[in-house]
Design an enzyme around this catalytic site. Structure first.
Site, PDB file in Angstrom:
ATOM      1  N   SER A 114     -29.120  17.037   2.340  1.00  0.00           N
ATOM      2  CA  SER A 114     -28.648  15.847   3.311  1.00  0.00           C
ATOM      3  C   SER A 114     -30.088  15.175   3.451  1.00  0.00           C
ATOM      4  CB  SER A 114     -28.220  16.397   4.866  1.00  0.00           C
ATOM      5  OG  SER A 114     -26.772  16.842   4.316  1.00  0.00           O
ATOM      6  N   THR A 177     -29.392  14.365   8.799  1.00  0.00           N
ATOM      7  CA  THR A 177     -28.798  12.879   8.336  1.00  0.00           C
ATOM      8  C   THR A 177     -29.166  11.956   9.347  1.00  0.00           C
ATOM      9  OG1 THR A 177     -26.890  14.094   7.199  1.00  0.00           O
ATOM     10  CG2 THR A 177     -26.511  11.805   8.041  1.00  0.00           C
ATOM     11  N   ASP A 378     -23.013  12.081   2.183  1.00  0.00           N
ATOM     12  CA  ASP A 378     -23.744  12.166   1.620  1.00  0.00           C
ATOM     13  C   ASP A 378     -24.055  12.990   0.452  1.00  0.00           C
ATOM     14  OD1 ASP A 378     -23.396  14.459   3.120  1.00  0.00           O
ATOM     15  OD2 ASP A 378     -25.196  14.625   4.149  1.00  0.00           O
ATOM     16  N   HIS A 379     -23.104  13.834   0.417  1.00  0.00           N
ATOM     17  CA  HIS A 379     -23.070  14.718  -0.761  1.00  0.00           C
ATOM     18  C   HIS A 379     -21.683  15.671  -0.737  1.00  0.00           C
ATOM     19  CE1 HIS A 379     -23.373  18.280   1.965  1.00  0.00           C
ATOM     20  NE2 HIS A 379     -24.551  17.691   2.141  1.00  0.00           N
ATOM     21  N   HIS A 457     -23.353  22.897  -1.457  1.00  0.00           N
ATOM     22  CA  HIS A 457     -23.051  21.415  -1.889  1.00  0.00           C
ATOM     23  C   HIS A 457     -22.598  21.504  -3.237  1.00  0.00           C
ATOM     24  CE1 HIS A 457     -26.170  20.114   1.511  1.00  0.00           C
ATOM     25  NE2 HIS A 457     -25.293  20.945   2.027  1.00  0.00           N
TER      26      HIS A 457
END
Lengths: 498, 277
Positions: A114, A177, A378-379, A457
């Site tokens: 992030s 973030t 973000d992902h 992730h």
């Protein structure tokens, strides 16, 4: 001559339409699928988009990959009375007219974290995992190497232009973030001074909480709402929820917020939050938990009470809207990511749905002619929607085929629609027999393939959704740092020569 | 945090037995038992051996209790001795089983795992535990045997010891059923067992209280001071941290829910205890 040519073109197009219509059987052309989608295309054909935005609201669902969007929309749809299975539902921002795919890799990682991804969004420059708004020439965790490599963020630019700025998160407000929007640090974990290394202290790097509160008046945040109270209070102080602070330097940054800024307020529970007089508050700090705020599913159980993401968003807009020049608001739903890491899909989906609610509230409380709303992640996560469940099969349930029969795998056991490629739900040995397990219960941990302490992730693209002035720039497959440039251009932040 | 699930996979004949077996499963954390607190010298001058004069500073909410745990395998006729130290200060209790790590529970349901050698800790908030499908009986963490479980046993005798009253409990054991024989000597003023024996037929596990000490806030806080803490929620973003990577590899940061469903689909309750594969 010209008129004749135009008339001919019009008549040709009419002929074409008539011919196409004539070719379609009524079972096709009268189908709601057909008529509804035809109308949507007509709407898009007539769409005009302004280019300059007075306000920008950027929503980030941490870890909200596309499979999460799909599952969340079905989950939400299945709660709606009279639903047709849930699949037909759309999250609020999925109705926006502009969408793009976004490449998320960091400069040093194929699958990102992030810190690096939000740095790309906030600064227009990709960087490496673990660092916050410093360039990738910095070494992670090395203060000295980051000196001179700080990157100007959207928040910095907006403040310099005289706009009001706000940052909201359900995670700690010092978490990667939100932190990447206002802080510059070669280490995402330097949230309080107690986290700084000796090298960082020696070279005068400041912790993230300090950087947030100690911005000068002209560049101060107008709104900062989230969790992470401990990084703002001394370790000798016990807060209202019986938690100790983590600062070793003795600073009470909540008091500094009140001292540093005009018409400032600090709140730490929902009652105080609800009681905020927006008309007389210009700088609002809300820290509702010692660490991350609660998952939406557990929010009602919080000791002192927490506002929802929707409530924080609405209050932020109300406050920021006092600035006639406009504002930039960045809102993160930070715990979708955490629930996925824990392998618990239900909490991830409920937080994603709450993000959708917050976006809807933002849309309802702003003028679409002057406010650009962007929604992205973000992902992604290694979260999958699998098997061949029938339409309307409970998204958290076991897979039942179109005939309603329980589907089984080669091991003779049933399986859930939702699962993870890796994470805590995997076992070494035989997987559980879920035949009689209520997989829709709040705390069910989805099964996974590869055993890992924490689900990871994922590296595939995520989506970007937009409406409002400048939304027309959201198209195609783009690098994540392009998001900065879209905002920069739409809001004329002056970061480049557009 | 999980114990090995195998004992739970046997047919379970009653809820009481289920709860008591969870106590038995504390064993799986006790492999490397060491008297951590004794070696830390806290309370050395306030020690109250069970045979020494009564220490009035000891209360049900502030104590340090050391247990010797003996496991007897009836098939091989071998014994294994380990230890467990419970240190309670008001709403917090520590379970110290071994040199590698120890655990803390708070009455609000939060859980912390400490790693003394590294001076690192992992905190699990209630939401984290729920997301991991871990529903722990806090009463059991604080008393080894939850009061509601004790209430399902039969009180067969009461007596007054040198310092504390004692109550003897048994379960209604039926030799024809595969149900363990349970025997507990209970200290009602402390809400702790003085001794506890569970005999499954294959093995017998006995807890024996060996030492009871007073504890104060400073002593307690010293045990958990100066640890670098990480929220479990942040583990997923911290796998590049060598400590986190090591602990995940070694299984100290749990994974896996397998084995926690009985054959009829009922979710079985994991216990505080050793790591799980």
């Amino acid at each position: 001559m010209m008129i004749k040519r135009v008339a001919a073109l019009i008549s040709c197009s009419l002929v074409t339409m008539a011919a196409n219509s004539a070719m379609l059987p009524s079972v096709q052309s009268n189908s709601p699928w057909f008529t509804d989608s035809a109308q949507r295309v007509m709407d898009k054909a007539n769409l005009t988009t302004k280019t300059q935005a007075k306000n920008v609201i950027l929503f980030v669902g941490d870890g909200m990959g596309i499979s999460t969007l799909t599952a969340a929309r079905i989950y939400q749809g299945q709660q709606i009375t009279g639903n047709q299975g849930g699949e037909e539902n759309a999250l609020s921002f999925e109705r926006f007219n502009h969408t793009a795919l976004v490449k998320t890799y960091n400069t040093n990682q194929q699958t990102p974290d992030s810190a690096g991804t939000m740095t790309a969004i906030a600064t227009g420059v990709k960087s490496k995992a673990g660092v916050l708004s410093v360039s990738d020439t910095s070494l992670r965790g090395n203060c000295l190497s980051s000196k001179g490599n700080e990157l100007v963020t959207l928040v910095d630019l907006a403040n310099a232009k005289g706009l009001s700025t706000g940052v909201v998160s359900t995670a700690r407000i010092t978490h990667a973030t939100p932190a990447a929007t206002y802080a510059h640090s070669p280490e995402r974990n330097w949230e309080a001074d107690s986290n700084l290394s000796n090298e960082a202290i020696a070279n005068d790097c400041k912790d993230i909480a300090y950087q947030m509160v100690m911005r000068d008046k002209d560049h101060a945040l107008s709104v900062a709402l989230g969790g992470g109270r401990r990084a703002f209070i001394p370790n000798t102080v016990t807060d209202g929820e019986n938690k100790n602070g983590s600062r070793k330097d003795g600073l009470d940054l909540t008091q500094a917020w009140l001292d540093n800024f005009d018409n400032a307020a600090y709140v730490w529970n929902k009652d105080d939050f609800d009681a905020i007089d927006v008309a007389n508050t210009d700088h609002l700090l809300g820290l509702f938990n010692s660490s991350h705020m609660e998952y939406e599913l557990d929010r009602a159980n919080d000791v002192a009470g927490e506002p929802s993401l929707t409530e924080m968003t609405t209050k932020s807009i109300e406050l920021l809207n006092k600035n006639d020049n406009g504002y930039l608001l960045i809102v993160e739903s930070g715990r979708i990511d955490h629930a996925h890491h824990a392998g618990n899909a239900k909490r991830a989906l409920m937080d994603a749905v709450e993000l959708s609610n917050a976006v809807q509230a933002a849309y309802d409380n702003t003028n679409p002619e002057e406010t650009l709303i962007l929604v992205t992640a973000d992902h992604s996560h290694v979260f999958t929607i699998a098997g061949y469940p029938k339409r309307g099969n409970p998204i958290l349930g076991l897979v039942h085929d179109v005939d309603g029969n329980l589907s089984t795998a080669l091991d003779g056991k049933p399986y859930t629609t939702l699962g993870y490629t890796n994470g805590p739900g995997a076992v070494i040995g035989q997987r559980d027999d879920l035949t009689s397990v209520d997989t829709q219960q709040n705390d069910f941990m989805q099964q996974a393939l590869i055993p890992m302490g924490s689900e990871t992730h994922a590296g595939e693209d995520i989506s970007l959704h937009a409406t409002g002035p400048g939304a027309n720039l959201v198209k195609g497959v783009m690098e994540q740092n392009v998001i900065f440039h879209i905002i920069n251009q739409a809001q004329s932040l002056g970061g480049t020569k557009y | 945090m999980y114990c090995h699930p195998q004992p739970l996979m046997k047919p379970i004949s009653s809820a009481i037995t289920m709860s008591l077996l969870c106590v038995l499963l504390l064993m799986c954390n006790s492999t490397y038992a060491t008297q951590v607190i004794a070696s830390s010298k806290i309370g050395a001058n306030i020690a109250t051996d069970m045979d020494e004069p009564c220490d009035t500073a000891i209360s049900g909410s502030q104590f340090q209790a050391s247990y010797q745990i003996t496991t007897t395998d009836h098939h091989t006729n071998t014994q294994q001795h380990t230890g467990l130290i419970l240190t309670r200060f008001n709403d917090n209790i520590l379970h110290q089983h071994n040199q590698v790590s120890f655990e803390a529970w708070h009455k609000n349901g939060e859980y912390v795992r400490y790693f003394p050698a590294e001076k690192r800790s992992i905190s699990y908030r209630r939401g984290d535990l729920l997301a991991l499908n871990i529903a722990s009986d806090i009463d059991r963490q604080f008393h080894l045997i939850a009061p509601h479980t004790l209430a399902q046993l039969s009180l067969v005798d009461s007596s007054q010891g040198q310092c504390y009253a004692q109550q003897q409990y048994r379960n209604a054991h039926n030799k024809n059923e595969a149900e363990p024989l349970v025997s507990i000597d209970w200290l009602p003023q402390l809400s702790l067992p003085k001794s506890l024996t569970i005999d499954t037929g294959d093995q017998r596990i006995s807890y024996q209280l060996t030492t009871l000490k007073a504890i104060n806030g400073d002593n307690f806080n010293r045990l958990i001071a100066d640890y670098q803490d990480l929220d479990f929620a942040d583990v997923g973003d911290s796998e590049s941290d060598p400590f986190i990577a090591k602990m995940i590899t070694q299984g100290f940061i749990q994974h896996g829910s397998s084995g926690f469903y009985s054959s009829d689909g009922e979710k079985l309750q994991p216990t505080s205890g050793g790591h799980h594969h």
